[in-house]
Design a protein around this motif. Structure first.
Motif, PDB file in Angstrom:
ATOM      1  N   PRO A 197      26.668  51.666   0.639  1.00  0.00           N
ATOM      2  CA  PRO A 197      25.496  51.810  -0.067  1.00  0.00           C
ATOM      3  C   PRO A 197      24.734  50.350  -0.343  1.00  0.00           C
ATOM      4  CG  PRO A 197      27.338  51.947  -1.543  1.00  0.00           C
ATOM      5  CD  PRO A 197      27.992  51.900  -0.030  1.00  0.00           C
ATOM      6  N   PHE A 198      23.227  50.282  -0.501  1.00  0.00           N
ATOM      7  CA  PHE A 198      22.669  49.316  -1.124  1.00  0.00           C
ATOM      8  C   PHE A 198      21.321  49.737  -1.808  1.00  0.00           C
ATOM      9  CE2 PHE A 198      20.184  50.958   2.468  1.00  0.00           C
ATOM     10  CZ  PHE A 198      18.801  50.366   2.522  1.00  0.00           C
ATOM     11  N   ILE A 199      20.789  49.009  -2.532  1.00  0.00           N
ATOM     12  CA  ILE A 199      19.690  49.364  -3.286  1.00  0.00           C
ATOM     13  C   ILE A 199      18.318  48.696  -2.665  1.00  0.00           C
ATOM     14  CG2 ILE A 199      18.402  49.099  -5.427  1.00  0.00           C
ATOM     15  CD1 ILE A 199      20.996  49.468  -6.998  1.00  0.00           C
ATOM     16  N   ASP A 200      17.518  49.334  -2.277  1.00  0.00           N
ATOM     17  CA  ASP A 200      16.359  48.985  -1.704  1.00  0.00           C
ATOM     18  C   ASP A 200      15.174  48.216  -2.495  1.00  0.00           C
ATOM     19  OD1 ASP A 200      14.815  50.844  -2.716  1.00  0.00           O
ATOM     20  OD2 ASP A 200      14.543  52.126  -0.868  1.00  0.00           O
ATOM     21  N   ASP A 201      14.249  47.676  -1.876  1.00  0.00           N
ATOM     22  CA  ASP A 201      13.120  47.122  -2.756  1.00  0.00           C
ATOM     23  C   ASP A 201      12.691  47.866  -3.749  1.00  0.00           C
ATOM     24  OD1 ASP A 201      13.521  44.719  -0.956  1.00  0.00           O
ATOM     25  OD2 ASP A 201      12.087  45.646   0.647  1.00  0.00           O
ATOM     26  N   ARG A 202      12.680  49.063  -3.729  1.00  0.00           N
ATOM     27  CA  ARG A 202      11.961  50.010  -4.480  1.00  0.00           C
ATOM     28  C   ARG A 202      13.131  50.465  -5.891  1.00  0.00           C
ATOM     29  NH1 ARG A 202       6.961  51.876  -2.719  1.00  0.00           N
ATOM     30  NH2 ARG A 202       7.154  53.910  -4.202  1.00  0.00           N
ATOM     31  N   GLY A 203      14.161  50.041  -5.537  1.00  0.00           N
ATOM     32  CA  GLY A 203      15.183  50.404  -6.797  1.00  0.00           C
ATOM     33  C   GLY A 203      16.044  51.604  -6.497  1.00  0.00           C
ATOM     34  N   VAL A 204      16.110  52.090  -5.010  1.00  0.00           N
ATOM     35  CA  VAL A 204      16.650  53.461  -4.972  1.00  0.00           C
ATOM     36  C   VAL A 204      17.860  53.229  -4.283  1.00  0.00           C
ATOM     37  CG1 VAL A 204      16.432  55.523  -3.406  1.00  0.00           C
ATOM     38  CG2 VAL A 204      14.329  54.598  -4.487  1.00  0.00           C
ATOM     39  N   LEU A 205      18.989  53.897  -4.424  1.00  0.00           N
ATOM     40  CA  LEU A 205      20.349  53.588  -3.880  1.00  0.00           C
ATOM     41  C   LEU A 205      20.341  54.363  -2.440  1.00  0.00           C
ATOM     42  CD1 LEU A 205      23.386  52.678  -4.286  1.00  0.00           C
ATOM     43  CD2 LEU A 205      23.845  55.042  -5.279  1.00  0.00           C
ATOM     44  N   ARG A 206      20.603  53.728  -1.498  1.00  0.00           N
ATOM     45  CA  ARG A 206      20.510  54.483  -0.123  1.00  0.00           C
ATOM     46  C   ARG A 206      21.638  54.277   0.679  1.00  0.00           C
ATOM     47  NH1 ARG A 206      15.703  56.512   1.015  1.00  0.00           N
ATOM     48  NH2 ARG A 206      13.847  55.995  -0.154  1.00  0.00           N
ATOM     49  N   MET A 207      22.078  55.082   1.644  1.00  0.00           N
ATOM     50  CA  MET A 207      22.967  54.914   2.768  1.00  0.00           C
ATOM     51  C   MET A 207      22.737  54.034   3.843  1.00  0.00           C
ATOM     52  SD  MET A 207      25.083  57.804   4.294  1.00  0.00           S
ATOM     53  CE  MET A 207      26.172  57.689   5.771  1.00  0.00           C
ATOM     54  N   ARG A 208      23.793  53.160   4.401  1.00  0.00           N
ATOM     55  CA  ARG A 208      23.122  52.266   5.677  1.00  0.00           C
ATOM     56  C   ARG A 208      24.431  53.038   6.590  1.00  0.00           C
ATOM     57  NH1 ARG A 208      24.167  46.266   4.355  1.00  0.00           N
ATOM     58  NH2 ARG A 208      25.869  47.144   2.643  1.00  0.00           N
ATOM     59  N   GLY A 209      23.943  53.189   8.066  1.00  0.00           N
ATOM     60  CA  GLY A 209      24.734  53.459   8.959  1.00  0.00           C
ATOM     61  C   GLY A 209      24.196  52.959  10.460  1.00  0.00           C
ATOM     62  N   ARG A 210      25.027  53.545  11.517  1.00  0.00           N
ATOM     63  CA  ARG A 210      24.539  52.977  12.906  1.00  0.00           C
ATOM     64  C   ARG A 210      23.377  53.654  13.230  1.00  0.00           C
ATOM     65  NH1 ARG A 210      29.017  54.630  15.264  1.00  0.00           N
ATOM     66  NH2 ARG A 210      28.475  54.342  17.226  1.00  0.00           N
ATOM     67  N   GLY A 232      17.519  44.737  -2.189  1.00  0.00           N
ATOM     68  CA  GLY A 232      16.562  44.125  -0.958  1.00  0.00           C
ATOM     69  C   GLY A 232      16.361  45.164   0.171  1.00  0.00           C
ATOM     70  N   SER A 233      16.134  44.347   1.206  1.00  0.00           N
ATOM     71  CA  SER A 233      16.040  45.232   2.801  1.00  0.00           C
ATOM     72  C   SER A 233      17.467  45.507   2.951  1.00  0.00           C
ATOM     73  CB  SER A 233      15.391  43.952   3.567  1.00  0.00           C
ATOM     74  OG  SER A 233      15.630  44.562   4.952  1.00  0.00           O
ATOM     75  N   PRO A 234      17.508  46.564   3.922  1.00  0.00           N
ATOM     76  CA  PRO A 234      18.835  46.912   4.244  1.00  0.00           C
ATOM     77  C   PRO A 234      19.798  45.933   5.163  1.00  0.00           C
ATOM     78  CG  PRO A 234      17.114  48.415   5.396  1.00  0.00           C
ATOM     79  CD  PRO A 234      16.693  47.501   4.086  1.00  0.00           C
ATOM     80  N   HIS A 235      18.736  45.078   5.589  1.00  0.00           N
ATOM     81  CA  HIS A 235      19.191  43.988   6.796  1.00  0.00           C
ATOM     82  C   HIS A 235      19.875  42.790   6.049  1.00  0.00           C
ATOM     83  CE1 HIS A 235      17.508  46.640   9.946  1.00  0.00           C
ATOM     84  NE2 HIS A 235      16.256  46.311   9.300  1.00  0.00           N
ATOM     85  N   ASP A 236      19.367  42.782   4.566  1.00  0.00           N
ATOM     86  CA  ASP A 236      20.144  41.653   3.764  1.00  0.00           C
ATOM     87  C   ASP A 236      21.745  41.922   3.487  1.00  0.00           C
ATOM     88  OD1 ASP A 236      17.452  40.594   3.604  1.00  0.00           O
ATOM     89  OD2 ASP A 236      17.160  41.529   1.813  1.00  0.00           O
ATOM     90  N   VAL A 237      22.183  40.700   3.187  1.00  0.00           N
ATOM     91  CA  VAL A 237      23.642  40.692   2.820  1.00  0.00           C
ATOM     92  C   VAL A 237      23.689  41.244   1.405  1.00  0.00           C
ATOM     93  CG1 VAL A 237      25.726  39.599   2.144  1.00  0.00           C
ATOM     94  CG2 VAL A 237      24.099  38.818   4.313  1.00  0.00           C
ATOM     95  N   HIS A 238      24.567  42.472   1.164  1.00  0.00           N
ATOM     96  CA  HIS A 238      24.649  43.126   0.032  1.00  0.00           C
ATOM     97  C   HIS A 238      26.035  43.256  -0.455  1.00  0.00           C
ATOM     98  CE1 HIS A 238      20.448  45.016   0.018  1.00  0.00           C
ATOM     99  NE2 HIS A 238      20.733  45.038   1.158  1.00  0.00           N
ATOM    100  N   CYS A 239      26.128  43.307  -1.849  1.00  0.00           N
ATOM    101  CA  CYS A 239      27.562  43.640  -2.543  1.00  0.00           C
ATOM    102  C   CYS A 239      28.215  44.924  -1.977  1.00  0.00           C
ATOM    103  CB  CYS A 239      27.416  43.704  -3.978  1.00  0.00           C
ATOM    104  SG  CYS A 239      26.748  42.076  -4.622  1.00  0.00           S
ATOM    105  N   ILE A 240      29.376  44.773  -2.175  1.00  0.00           N
ATOM    106  CA  ILE A 240      30.045  45.938  -1.676  1.00  0.00           C
ATOM    107  C   ILE A 240      30.912  46.584  -3.010  1.00  0.00           C
ATOM    108  CG2 ILE A 240      32.098  46.586  -0.182  1.00  0.00           C
ATOM    109  CD1 ILE A 240      31.548  44.539   1.574  1.00  0.00           C
ATOM    110  N   VAL A 241      30.598  47.971  -3.013  1.00  0.00           N
ATOM    111  CA  VAL A 241      31.042  48.488  -4.201  1.00  0.00           C
ATOM    112  C   VAL A 241      32.621  48.775  -3.873  1.00  0.00           C
ATOM    113  CG1 VAL A 241      28.994  49.848  -4.412  1.00  0.00           C
ATOM    114  CG2 VAL A 241      30.887  50.814  -3.193  1.00  0.00           C
ATOM    115  N   ALA A 242      33.279  49.110  -5.357  1.00  0.00           N
ATOM    116  CA  ALA A 242      34.892  49.437  -5.395  1.00  0.00           C
ATOM    117  C   ALA A 242      35.360  50.349  -4.224  1.00  0.00           C
ATOM    118  CB  ALA A 242      35.290  49.376  -6.506  1.00  0.00           C
ATOM    119  N   LYS A 243      36.157  50.008  -3.546  1.00  0.00           N
ATOM    120  CA  LYS A 243      37.213  51.067  -2.858  1.00  0.00           C
ATOM    121  C   LYS A 243      37.208  52.306  -3.384  1.00  0.00           C
ATOM    122  CE  LYS A 243      39.068  48.319   0.818  1.00  0.00           C
ATOM    123  NZ  LYS A 243      40.418  48.202   1.688  1.00  0.00           N
TER     124      LYS A 243
END
Length: 543
Positions: A465-478, A445-456
């Motif tokens: 990382p998160f997967i957006d509404d279009r199914g693309v794996l993307r990076m988040r940052g400040r 979903g949206s980058p502003h939603d709560v997402h799962c956290i991948v393994a360390k």
């Protein structure tokens, strides 16, 4: 100031033994230069001019510069913007903490011979020497302080330390360890400034409430400074600029600039042709040779986002060619002053009609259709394709088929092309990040939603990382907090470095920028993608 150097152990008066035992043909007295920063008039720096020549020879010409051990500046800054809690600081007089006894200079009108006992500003070997000692000290402490050792090696640019963390607790722990490891090597970390006040208290410093000016200098005498200021309370960067001296006469009140002089200052272009603007903003290779060549020339000295639309009736260029009631070239006319709307805010400028593409002068494209296959997966053998363009075009066709929207004529829509491109990204992402994709799909979903956290243990854990509404794996940052960056710049698509599709995309950027330099290609790709060790990949492409 020299007396202060003596107290600190940076220099000493040469002893009679040193003066008599040293062979006179091996003595070199370095000129001493005092440098001040206009932004810090109270602070001066001593430069030992190791580039000064005698008989065509200078001290620097007899020194080895050493390897460039600096972490690339874009990497340091992007890591500084990666997580919510940011901290910066610097090492006190870093070069002068490195013991190197070899440089003499004379002081005062009655010359007294002094010997420098530490590395100096001006010597070509000082930056590499300082970085080597800093990193060596960190590596020796890595067993006891692994996080601090990594931070010292990867989050420093010369003496400046810039890092970001997921929490204030983590920031306090790592920064305190960094201070301790530096102290073990004789370095003093100071001037800490975080965007969370509790971090400052946690590292034992008082809150000063000021902004941090990041004068990131390589340590050489070239003065290649990135004048940048960070405001921690708002977590924003600002840049400081100084007008070039050769432009000051152009801006003088009594000077009438010529066209060439104006272009030195004005960096905005205008056209009243929506068709021309559509050509500039799209892939010019889609059009016939004449248009493609002309647009290519335009893009060689400008960027598409520098072009604006102006209504024909307000186009100042017409004042020189389209006369109705005599010449309009007057000192108070629009030829010299420009249209009146330029004096208004940009929100009040004429609004451009939405024309993203045009079919005028479009080059014919012939497409071959096959009925047997309707799946994108059937053409996912990307290793058989040499160039991204071919794979991209073929995958676009199959994407249209997959969506049950065959279009045997006309121009592909932007959404169709975007969907095909994203489908290729997802092939690469699924191949290399299968477990991460499986986990993150649960909170797509949206980058502003709560997402799962991948393994360390995942190689993309620190990319948040998160997967957006279009199914693309993307990076988040400040950087996502900025108002002006595009969605792809805020949340770049994560691609595996070793994947064939990533290689083809890199090759396309390499060719698009006419085999340009490495940093140009890396900068453009960073606007859309997060690829580990991208510089290494681009360097391999350039070889």
């Amino acid at each position: 100031m020299i007396a202060d150097y003596e107290v600190k152990g940076y220099a000493h008066k040469a002893t009679s033994k040193e003066l008599t035992l040293t062979k006179q043909n091996r003595v070199w007295y370095l000129p001493l230069v005092v440098v001040s920063n206009p932004k810090k008039p109270h602070k001066i720096r001593l430069i030992w001019d190791a580039a000064a020549k005698t008989d065509g020879v200078c001290f620097n010409s007899l020194l080895l510069k050493g390897p460039d051990l600096l972490t690339p500046l874009p990497q340091v800054l992007s890591q500084f913007r990666q997580f919510p809690v940011a901290v910066c600081g610097d090492i006190r007089e870093m070069f002068h903490q490195i013991k190197i006894q070899s440089q003499r200079f004379l002081w005062r009108s009655t010359p007294t011979v002094y010997v420098m006992d530490v590395a100096t500003f001006g010597s070509t070997c000082s930056p590499a020497s300082a970085q080597y000692v800093k990193n060596l000290n960190a590596s020796e402490a890595a067993g006891q302080f692994p996080r601090a050792a990594a931070a010292i090696t990867l989050n420093h640019y010369v003496d400046d330390y810039l890092a970001s963390f997921l929490s204030t607790k983590e920031a306090i722990a790592v920064v305190n360890e960094v201070k301790q490891v530096h102290a073990m090597g004789g370095f003093e970390m100071r001037n800490f400034l975080p965007n969370k006040s509790e971090v400052l208290r946690g590292v034992g410093e008082l809150e000063n409430g000021v902004e941090k000016e990041l004068d990131l200098i390589r340590g050489e005498s070239s003065q290649s400074v990135l004048g940048m200021i960070w405001f921690p309370k708002t977590d924003e960067f600002a840049y400081t600029f100084t007008m070039r001296k050769d432009l000051l006469p152009i801006l003088a009140k009594d000077h009438v600039p010529t066209k060439r002089e104006v272009l030195k200052v004005v960096m905005m272009f205008w056209s009243d042709s929506s068709t021309v603007l559509a050509w500039i903003r799209s892939d010019h290779r889609r059009y016939n040779k004449f248009v493609s060549f002309q647009i290519g020339e335009i893009l060689s000295f400008s960027e598409p986002n520098e072009w604006k639309w102006v209504p024909s009736k307000l186009n100042a260029a017409d004042a020189a060619t389209k006369w109705e009631n005599g010449s309009e070239i007057k000192s108070d006319g629009r030829w010299f002053l420009g249209p009146n709307f330029l004096r208004l805010t940009e929100e009040q400028w004429p609004k451009e009609k939405s024309v993203s593409t045009t079919e005028e002068e479009l080059r014919s494209v012939h497409t071959h259709w096959e009925k047997e296959s309707t799946s994108l997966d059937s053409v996912s053998g990307q290793d058989y394709f040499v160039r991204w363009d071919m794979y991209y075009a073929l995958s676009t066709i199959f994407y249209i088929k997959k969506c049950n929207s065959p279009s045997e004529s006309g121009v592909l829509t932007r959404e169709e092309i975007k969907g095909a491109e994203e489908a290729l990204w997802k092939i690469a992402q699924s191949d290399d990040f299968f477990e991460e994709m499986k986990s993150l799909k649960e909170t797509q979903g949206s980058p502003h939603d709560v997402h799962c956290i991948v393994a360390k243990s995942s190689s993309i854990y620190r990319a948040w990382p998160f997967i957006d509404d279009r199914g693309v794996l993307r990076m988040r940052g400040r950087i996502s907090a900025t108002q002006f960056a595009s969605y792809e710049a805020k949340y770049p698509a994560i691609l595996p470095r070793q994947h064939r599709i990533t290689f083809l995309i890199t090759d396309w950027y390499h060719r698009r920028f006419r085999h340009g330099n490495k940093e140009s290609i890396v900068n453009e790709m960073h606007q859309r993608f997060e690829i580990s060790k991208l510089r290494t990949l681009v360097k391999k492409m350039l070889e």
